[in-house]
Design an enzyme around this catalytic site. Structure first.
Site, PDB file in Angstrom:
ATOM      1  N   ASP A 152      44.109  67.256  61.809  1.00 25.05           N
ATOM      2  CA  ASP A 152      45.540  67.121  61.587  1.00 25.05           C
ATOM      3  C   ASP A 152      46.048  65.880  62.314  1.00 25.05           C
ATOM      4  O   ASP A 152      45.317  64.902  62.476  1.00 25.05           O
ATOM      5  CB  ASP A 152      46.240  68.397  62.086  1.00 25.05           C
ATOM      6  CG  ASP A 152      47.433  68.773  61.234  1.00 25.05           C
ATOM      7  OD1 ASP A 152      48.449  68.044  61.295  1.00 25.05           O
ATOM      8  OD2 ASP A 152      47.378  69.791  60.523  1.00 25.05           O
ATOM      9  N   HIS A 209      53.109  68.195  63.479  1.00 25.56           N
ATOM     10  CA  HIS A 209      52.451  69.010  62.456  1.00 25.56           C
ATOM     11  C   HIS A 209      51.221  69.713  63.024  1.00 25.56           C
ATOM     12  O   HIS A 209      51.070  70.937  62.901  1.00 25.56           O
ATOM     13  CB  HIS A 209      52.069  68.117  61.278  1.00 25.56           C
ATOM     14  CG  HIS A 209      51.627  68.839  60.052  1.00 25.56           C
ATOM     15  ND1 HIS A 209      50.316  69.208  59.840  1.00 25.56           N
ATOM     16  CD2 HIS A 209      52.306  69.268  58.954  1.00 25.56           C
ATOM     17  CE1 HIS A 209      50.211  69.816  58.664  1.00 25.56           C
ATOM     18  NE2 HIS A 209      51.405  69.865  58.103  1.00 25.56           N
ATOM     19  N   ASN A 220      51.651  72.508  48.246  1.00 29.64           N
ATOM     20  CA  ASN A 220      53.028  72.945  48.031  1.00 29.64           C
ATOM     21  C   ASN A 220      53.538  72.502  46.663  1.00 29.64           C
ATOM     22  O   ASN A 220      54.638  71.975  46.539  1.00 29.64           O
ATOM     23  CB  ASN A 220      53.927  72.385  49.135  1.00 29.64           C
ATOM     24  CG  ASN A 220      53.475  72.838  50.510  1.00 29.64           C
ATOM     25  OD1 ASN A 220      52.898  73.904  50.663  1.00 29.64           O
ATOM     26  ND2 ASN A 220      53.730  72.019  51.516  1.00 29.64           N
ATOM     27  N   SER A 252      50.615  74.611  54.750  1.00 28.64           N
ATOM     28  CA  SER A 252      50.037  74.084  55.990  1.00 28.64           C
ATOM     29  C   SER A 252      50.017  75.134  57.089  1.00 28.64           C
ATOM     30  O   SER A 252      49.156  75.090  57.979  1.00 28.64           O
ATOM     31  CB  SER A 252      50.837  72.881  56.494  1.00 28.64           C
ATOM     32  OG  SER A 252      50.506  71.702  55.818  1.00 28.64           O
TER      33      SER A 252
END
Length: 425
Positions: free
Chosen positions: A147, A191, A283, A367
């Site tokens: 990430d 994130h 998404n 996520s």
């Protein structure tokens, strides 16, 4: 630019707007962009079938960015060399080193002050809190968070952090602080920190607790900057890094629409070497995609769509499918992923500036569904002693039926307690 279609012997023919070496910026071919010459250097991923294919690639390369153990290279070479290289029998594929990023739903949420410790709803609804009471905490498990990094000063994460590594062209926005490579999240982003908190927020009487609160979390930085930009090769290098170290689980809350043969090779290699790979489905769901996903169609992104990866969609607090959750036959499971409370940097782009010192935030997206499953996998591989293949099968078999079709929810909603054989009543 329209992405070219690739096959195992695909030829990259439209690389004029590919990546410049050492940069995440796309070299555009629109208004004001320079027209590339025939010898414009481009960065490509090359899979080879033999030593002669490797040697032919290296002979043409001006720069070697990555050399992998699964017979692939990422190199910079003149555009004029691509067709000849791809036509060789000892070269399996030549593909553009495309962009690949993380994703959340673009909604602004205020940071929150958390008094005492909260059990987030995703942990409780899946029975992970009950499993922890029975001693299933993931002690001894190694989970890689591929990430943007992890905030190494966060009180819910610092004690569980392991080794950091980075596979991005540059980390200019944190280099000046001399943090360990890959260990700290990008300033303003958060994130990876949020994902890490879902997997393994520590049970320490403050903040939030994760699904696997005693697991060791390794920050493998493959995304950089406020838009989460990374490259296929960087993610593949991060996946190989995890496999080389024999870690149990890799969480990939990132993706792209197009298949990459290099990334396919990387995840197949890691799966073969025992890594449980868990990825966000994307998404681009039925109500979010344009055009809308049709019945039986798929909007699942890569790497989640690969056979060797556990693809995770999103449910809300009512166990309904989130409107943004990608759908398709590749979906293995769904997990809570709307309004997920987890760790955050004190300041980040997803929140307002009302309370800049608060280090928790609610975010929505696949996520944040994926790390629930990654945490469950860590419990199964450490506390229950299962292999990556066995853990994936157990997660599927034990999933709760929440009345979703297979295209929407795969085997069902994650049920950590059932996977571990714990009575959640």
């Amino acid at each position: 630019m329209t992405d070219p279609a690739y096959s195992r012997r695909g030829v990259l023919r439209a690389v004029g707007s590919g990546f410049a070496a050492g940069s995440l910026a796309t070299v555009g071919s629109g208004t004001g962009a320079a027209t590339p010459t025939a010898d414009e250097p481009v960065t490509v991923n090359v899979g080879y079938a033999s030593a002669s294919g490797r040697n032919a690639t290296l002979a043409r390369a001006s720069t070697v960015q990555y050399e992998f153990g699964f017979d692939a290279l990422t190199v910079q070479l003149p555009e004029s060399e691509i067709d000849a290289l791809a036509a060789r029998r000892d070269v399996q594929y030549v593909e553009e080193n495309r962009a690949l990023g993380g994703g959340i739903t673009p909604r602004i949420h205020p940071r929150q002050q958390v008094d005492g410790q909260r059990v987030p709803y995703g942990v409780s609804v899946t029975g992970a809190d009950v499993a922890a009471e029975q001693g299933y905490t993931g002690s001894g498990a190694n989970v890689a968070i591929l990430d943007t990094g992890i905030d190494s000063t966060h009180p819910d994460l610092a004690a569980n952090l392991g080794r950091g590594a980075a596979f991005v062209p540059g980390i200019s926005d944190i280099e000046e602080f001399d943090f360990p490579p890959g260990q700290d999240d990008d300033l303003l982003v958060s994130h990876g920190t949020h994902v890490a908190g879902v997997v393994g927020g520590i049970d320490n009487d403050i903040g939030v607790v994760g699904v696997s609160p005693a697991a060791t979390l390794h920050a493998v930085k493959v995304l950089v900057g406020v838009f989460g930009g990374g490259s296929v090769a960087g993610v593949a290098a991060g996946v190989e890094f995890v496999a080389d170290r024999g870690w149990d689980v890799a969480n990939l809350s990132l993706g792209e629409a197009e298949r990459s043969e290099m990334l396919a090779d990387a995840v197949a290699d890691a799966h073969e070497r025992g890594v449980l790979l868990v990825a966000a489905a994307g998404n681009d769901g039925v109500l979010e995609s344009d055009p809308p996903a049709s019945d039986g169609g798929s909007t699942v992104s890569y790497p989640a769509a690969f056979e060797d990866v556990v693809a995770v969609g999103t449910t809300d607090r009512n166990d309904d499918l989130a409107a943004f959750s990608s759908v398709g036959p590749e979906i293995d499971l769904v997990a809570p992923g709307t309004g997920v409370l987890s760790a955050a940097l004190p300041i980040n782009i997803y929140s307002n500036v009302e309370q800049p010192v608060h280090r928790y935030i609610r975010l929505s997206g696949t996520s944040f569904a994926a790390p629930h499953v990654a945490g469950a996998g860590a419990l199964l591989m450490s506390d229950a002693g299962l292999s990556n293949v066995e853990a994936r099968e157990r997660l599927r078999e034990s999933a709760a039926d929440v009345d979703l079709s297979e295209n929407e929810g795969g085997s069902g909603r994650l049920d950590v307690a059932a996977a571990l054989g714990v009575d959640a009543t």
